[in-house]
Design an enzyme around this catalytic site. Structure first.
Site, mmCIF file in Angstrom:
data_model
loop_
_atom_site.group_PDB
_atom_site.id
_atom_site.type_symbol
_atom_site.label_atom_id
_atom_site.label_comp_id
_atom_site.label_asym_id
_atom_site.label_seq_id
_atom_site.Cartn_x
_atom_site.Cartn_y
_atom_site.Cartn_z
ATOM 1 N N ASP A 12 3.664 -10.175 -47.556
ATOM 2 C CA ASP A 12 3.876 -10.838 -46.276
ATOM 3 C C ASP A 12 3.806 -12.363 -46.416
ATOM 4 O O ASP A 12 3.038 -12.881 -47.229
ATOM 5 C CB ASP A 12 2.813 -10.362 -45.278
ATOM 6 C CG ASP A 12 3.193 -10.668 -43.842
ATOM 7 O OD1 ASP A 12 4.362 -11.026 -43.594
ATOM 8 O OD2 ASP A 12 2.316 -10.555 -42.970
ATOM 9 N N ASN A 60 12.244 -3.407 -39.813
ATOM 10 C CA ASN A 60 12.892 -4.687 -40.106
ATOM 11 C C ASN A 60 14.346 -4.755 -39.657
ATOM 12 O O ASN A 60 14.922 -5.851 -39.556
ATOM 13 C CB ASN A 60 12.815 -4.997 -41.608
ATOM 14 C CG ASN A 60 11.437 -5.422 -42.067
ATOM 15 O OD1 ASN A 60 11.109 -5.327 -43.248
ATOM 16 N ND2 ASN A 60 10.602 -5.883 -41.151
#
Length: 222
Positions: A12, A60
């Protein structure tokens, strides 16, 4: 230092790293690929057998179209630019997730990576693409049904995308959540949350985590 068998990482912070450095988001993701290559080589050097990374989740797809397209193109970039380096280091590459939903060019790049590294056995880099644990549970049920077997507590992982337990879970970028990643495999994982964004994560950070892992007492629910 006794190395864990399997380490999973939520990589991340690529987008925030790019913004922080006044770069396009795509450059943040490219820097993330560079970091992944470095950490994969370090993990192998330290005796880890399996490194599993979260590259693209089922959620996503909800990002802006230009970013999703850039991420799909990065699959080809990674295969073209980094494959030779990983082959030179004898890194076996595998992919998990709903891969059939990816664009044709991306699927071809994945197949090329798998085929080029299929004979390596000492270390495996597994990349989760279009993966989510909710999908994985449904996939496991379907997989068991096809094999005419019933899922129970002892055989669940036989039917999931990743068939072994994760020893260490790492998330970079300062967030402290699992984000629907490998939930069937994280039952007894040791969790590590790192403030650094993924492109800034280096070998020294991995070493620090491995040292702390050695000092933790794993009770496996007992």
């Amino acid at each position: 230092m006794n190395a864990p068998s399997t380490v999973a990482i939520v990589m991340d912070g690529n987008r925030r790293w790019a913004k922080k450095n006044n770069l396009p988001i795509s450059q943040g993701h490219r820097a993330g690929i560079e970091s992944l290559t470095r950490i994969a080589k370090s993990a192998k050097k330290f005796g880890i057998k399996n490194l599993v990374v979260y590259a693209f989740s089922t959620e996503n797809w909800n990002r802006k179209k230009f970013e999703v397209n850039a991420l799909m193109n990065l699959i080809n970039f990674g295969a073209d630019i980094k494959l030779d380096e990983l082959v030179a280091n004898e890194v076996k590459i595998e992919f998990i997730g709903d891969l059939d939903a990816l664009p044709k060019a991306a699927r071809q790049a994945l197949h090329h990576c798998v085929d080029a590294t299929k004979n390596f056995n000492d270390f495996t880099l597994t990349v989760a693409l279009n993966y989510g644990s909710s999908w994985d549970f449904v996939h496991a049920i379907s997989n068991a049904s096809k094999n005419k077997k019933l899922i129970n507590e002892s055989n669940l992982l036989e039917f999931t995308s990743l068939t072994n337990q994760v020893d260490i879970f790492i998330r970079t970028g300062g967030e402290q959540r699992l984000s629907n990643f490998l939930l069937p495999n994280l039952a007894y994982s040791e969790l590590f949350f790192v403030e650094k964004m993924w492109p800034d994560f280096i070998e020294a950070d991995l070493i620090e985590i491995l040292k702390e892992f050695e000092n933790r007492k794993r009770r496996f629910g007992v």
